[in-house]
Design an enzyme around this catalytic site. Structure first.
Site, short mmCIF file in Angstrom:
data_model
loop_
_atom_site.label_atom_id
_atom_site.label_comp_id
_atom_site.label_asym_id
_atom_site.label_seq_id
_atom_site.Cartn_x
_atom_site.Cartn_y
_atom_site.Cartn_z
N GLY A 15 -1.56 8.47 14.92
CA GLY A 15 -2.32 7.22 14.75
C GLY A 15 -2.06 6.25 15.89
O GLY A 15 -0.92 6.11 16.34
N ARG A 76 -4.89 14.20 16.64
CA ARG A 76 -3.98 15.08 15.92
C ARG A 76 -4.39 16.50 16.30
O ARG A 76 -5.56 16.77 16.49
CB ARG A 76 -4.06 14.80 14.43
N ASP A 107 6.82 10.30 13.91
CA ASP A 107 7.78 11.41 13.85
C ASP A 107 7.12 12.78 13.93
O ASP A 107 7.76 13.75 14.35
CB ASP A 107 8.74 11.28 12.65
N GLY A 108 5.83 12.90 13.55
CA GLY A 108 5.11 14.16 13.76
C GLY A 108 5.06 14.47 15.24
O GLY A 108 5.37 15.59 15.68
N THR A 129 4.08 3.58 15.90
CA THR A 129 3.37 3.69 14.61
C THR A 129 3.41 2.34 13.91
O THR A 129 4.46 1.67 13.92
CB THR A 129 3.99 4.77 13.69
N ASP A 131 3.54 1.97 10.90
CA ASP A 131 4.19 2.14 9.59
C ASP A 131 5.67 1.76 9.55
O ASP A 131 6.24 1.63 8.47
CB ASP A 131 4.06 3.60 9.12
N ASP A 133 8.13 3.57 9.98
CA ASP A 133 8.80 4.57 9.12
C ASP A 133 9.65 5.56 9.92
O ASP A 133 9.76 6.72 9.54
CB ASP A 133 7.75 5.32 8.27
N ARG A 175 0.87 5.34 4.00
CA ARG A 175 0.68 6.45 3.05
C ARG A 175 2.01 6.80 2.41
O ARG A 175 2.11 6.95 1.22
CB ARG A 175 0.10 7.65 3.80
N ALA A 190 3.36 -12.71 -2.45
CA ALA A 190 2.63 -11.94 -3.46
C ALA A 190 3.39 -11.92 -4.79
O ALA A 190 4.62 -11.92 -4.80
CB ALA A 190 2.42 -10.52 -2.96
N GLU A 191 2.63 -11.86 -5.86
CA GLU A 191 3.25 -11.82 -7.19
C GLU A 191 3.79 -10.42 -7.49
O GLU A 191 4.77 -10.27 -8.21
CB GLU A 191 2.23 -12.24 -8.27
N ARG A 248 -10.36 -8.36 -8.46
CA ARG A 248 -11.08 -7.77 -7.33
C ARG A 248 -10.12 -6.95 -6.48
O ARG A 248 -8.93 -7.30 -6.36
CB ARG A 248 -11.69 -8.86 -6.44
N ARG A 257 -4.94 -1.47 12.27
CA ARG A 257 -4.46 -0.71 13.43
C ARG A 257 -4.99 -1.25 14.75
O ARG A 257 -4.54 -0.82 15.83
CB ARG A 257 -4.84 0.77 13.28
P1 ADP Z 1 2.55 10.83 13.89
O1 ADP Z 1 3.03 11.23 15.24
O2 ADP Z 1 1.93 9.49 13.87
O3 ADP Z 1 3.60 11.06 12.82
P2 ADP Z 1 1.20 13.25 13.01
O4 ADP Z 1 2.21 13.60 11.97
O5 ADP Z 1 -0.24 13.41 12.66
O6 ADP Z 1 1.31 11.77 13.54
O7 ADP Z 1 1.55 14.14 14.29
C1 ADP Z 1 0.82 14.01 15.47
C2 ADP Z 1 0.71 15.34 16.15
O8 ADP Z 1 2.01 15.82 16.50
C3 ADP Z 1 0.13 16.46 15.32
O9 ADP Z 1 -1.28 16.45 15.26
C4 ADP Z 1 0.62 17.68 16.05
O10 ADP Z 1 -0.15 17.95 17.20
C5 ADP Z 1 2.01 17.24 16.51
N1 ADP Z 1 3.00 17.75 15.55
C6 ADP Z 1 3.23 17.35 14.28
N2 ADP Z 1 4.16 18.10 13.67
C7 ADP Z 1 4.52 19.03 14.58
C8 ADP Z 1 5.45 20.13 14.57
N3 ADP Z 1 6.19 20.42 13.48
N4 ADP Z 1 5.58 20.87 15.69
C9 ADP Z 1 4.86 20.58 16.79
N5 ADP Z 1 3.96 19.57 16.86
C10 ADP Z 1 3.79 18.81 15.78
O1 F6P Z 2 -0.75 5.44 11.84
C1 F6P Z 2 -0.26 5.33 10.58
C2 F6P Z 2 -1.40 5.24 9.61
O2 F6P Z 2 -2.21 4.12 9.88
C3 F6P Z 2 -0.94 5.22 8.17
O3 F6P Z 2 -0.56 3.94 7.73
C4 F6P Z 2 -2.14 5.76 7.46
O4 F6P Z 2 -1.76 6.37 6.27
C5 F6P Z 2 -2.70 6.76 8.44
O5 F6P Z 2 -2.22 6.40 9.70
C6 F6P Z 2 -4.19 6.82 8.45
O6 F6P Z 2 -4.60 7.77 9.35
P1 F6P Z 2 -6.13 8.07 9.73
O7 F6P Z 2 -6.35 7.42 11.05
O8 F6P Z 2 -6.19 9.54 9.84
O9 F6P Z 2 -7.00 7.49 8.68
#
Ligand code: ADP
Ligand code: F6P
Length: 324
Positions: A15, A76, A107-108, A129, A131, A133, A175, A190-191, A248, A257
């Site tokens: 993202g 991705r 972290d992905g 990110t 997030d 996180d 998420r 916020a409540e 609402r 973002r």
């Molecule tokens: P973020 O980096 O924001 O956590 P994603 O989890 O979607 O986002 O990961 C981004 C990209 O990183 C993925 O589309 C993929 O190309 C790569 N990636 C994620 N997990 C792995 C993995 N276990 N090994 C290699 N590449 C990965």
């Molecule tokens: O980048 C993090 C994030 O915005 C999360 O907060 C959210 O769950 C996700 O990405 C949404 O991703 P997408 O762009 O695929 O809708």
């Protein structure tokens, strides 16, 4: 002794987050200042596998520090999660003379960086990110801008909610992580806040709280709901039926973002970008840049990925205590 790196590649992955451009700009300019060539890789790992690789000069990042999104685009890429995809990526880096790579993402994306490092490409990751996180760091690029955007939007919803004496459910991004919801919970007064890390599915408790607050004279009831819990529209219907109060739902979505990065995101992202280049120049690899206790630091990616991020319980309690 390992050969000094000559050419740095930079990509954004996962993202997008406001401040990524500041980090790219810093990588390009710090890299050039250190006598390196810098190449931009478009569309994250997908662009690497498609060889979407461009030379970057200092002027290519002019007029970008104030822009949201990422000038390199992001994506991705499933193929890169396979050993074949990763080997192809490393081979393409070698073909283009890229001996050091900086990956800006969550972290992905770090897992992808870890794989490239294992295949002999010196790799540094930067946390990008909205997030917040990522366990090894107290700061991630984009969170500050996103949380301020969400806070401003929630203030606006609150104005109309109070005027109509309604209950409002506002869904913010996150998420798997409730940091935007938690910070807005405090900043917007916020409540109730519903966080993926804490949610107990006890909607009756929520209903009882709304009724008790109304009896105390509150003219609105703001519930900040994290995306990971979701279902804000149906929740609003159920709450309206159970409390008799007009309710609402507003989903803030991807507007969180976008937008021009805050001063904090520009400064921290710039510093992290330069820091990542310095690590590559020192011959480091498989490291992730972080910010902890007032300092920029770096960790082994394997160790960083093994760390667990725990939502701060004290902040959560503060949020609840201040919302009476
Ligand atoms: P973020 O980096 O924001 O956590 P994603 O989890 O979607 O986002 O990961 C981004 C990209 O990183 C993925 O589309 C993929 O190309 C790569 N990636 C994620 N997990 C792995 C993995 N276990 N090994 C290699 N590449 C990965
Ligand atoms: O980048 C993090 C994030 O915005 C999360 O907060 C959210 O769950 C996700 O990405 C949404 O991703 P997408 O762009 O695929 O809708």
């Amino acid at each position: 002794m390992a050969r000094e790196i000559q050419t740095i590649g930079v990509l954004t992955s996962g993202g997008d987050a406001p401040g990524m451009n500041a980090a790219i700009r810093a990588v390009v300019r710090e890299g050039i200042a250190k006598g390196k060539k810098v190449k931009g890789i478009k569309r994250g790992y997908a662009g690497l596998l498609q060889e979407e690789i461009i030379d970057m000069k200092a002027q290519d990042v002019s007029d970008t520090i104030q822009r949201g999104g990422t000038i390199l685009q992001t994506a991705r890429c499933m193929e890169f999660t396979t050993p074949e995809g990763q080997e192809l990526g490393a081979e393409i880096c070698r073909k283009h003379g890229i001996d050091g790579i900086i990956v800006i993402g969550g972290d992905g994306s770090f897992k992808g960086a870890q794989k490239l490092a294992a295949l002999g490409i010196n790799t540094i990751a930067i946390p990008g990110t909205i997030d917040l996180d990522i366990a090894c760091t107290e700061y991630t690029i984009g969170f500050d801008t996103a949380v301020n955007t969400a806070m401003d939007a929630i203030d606006k919803v609150r104005d109309t909610s109070t005027s109509h004496e309604r209950c409002s459910i506002i869904e913010v991004m996150g998420r798997g992580a409730g940091y935007i919801a938690l910070w807005c919970g405090i900043a917007n007064g916020a409540e109730d806040i519903l966080l993926p890390e804490k949610y107990d599915y006890d909607e009756q408790k929520l209903v009882d709280n709304i009724i008790a607050n109304r009896k105390r004279g509150k003219k609105h009831h703001i519930i900040i709901n994290a995306e990971g819990i979701g279902h804000s529209a149906s929740m609003a219907k159920r709450i309206e039926a159970a409390t008799g109060l007009e309710t609402r739902a507003t989903i803030l979505g991807h507007m969180q973002r976008g937008g021009s990065p805050t001063c904090k995101d520009r400064v921290y992202a710039s510093t992290m970008g330069a820091y990542a280049v310095d690590l590559l120049c020192e011959g480091k690899s498989n490291r992730v840049v972080g910010y902890r206790h007032g300092d920029y630091v770096d960790f082994d990616i394997d160790e960083a990925l093994a760390m667990e991020k725990v939502l701060p319980e004290y902040q959560f309690q503060v949020c609840r205590n201040l919302s009476v």
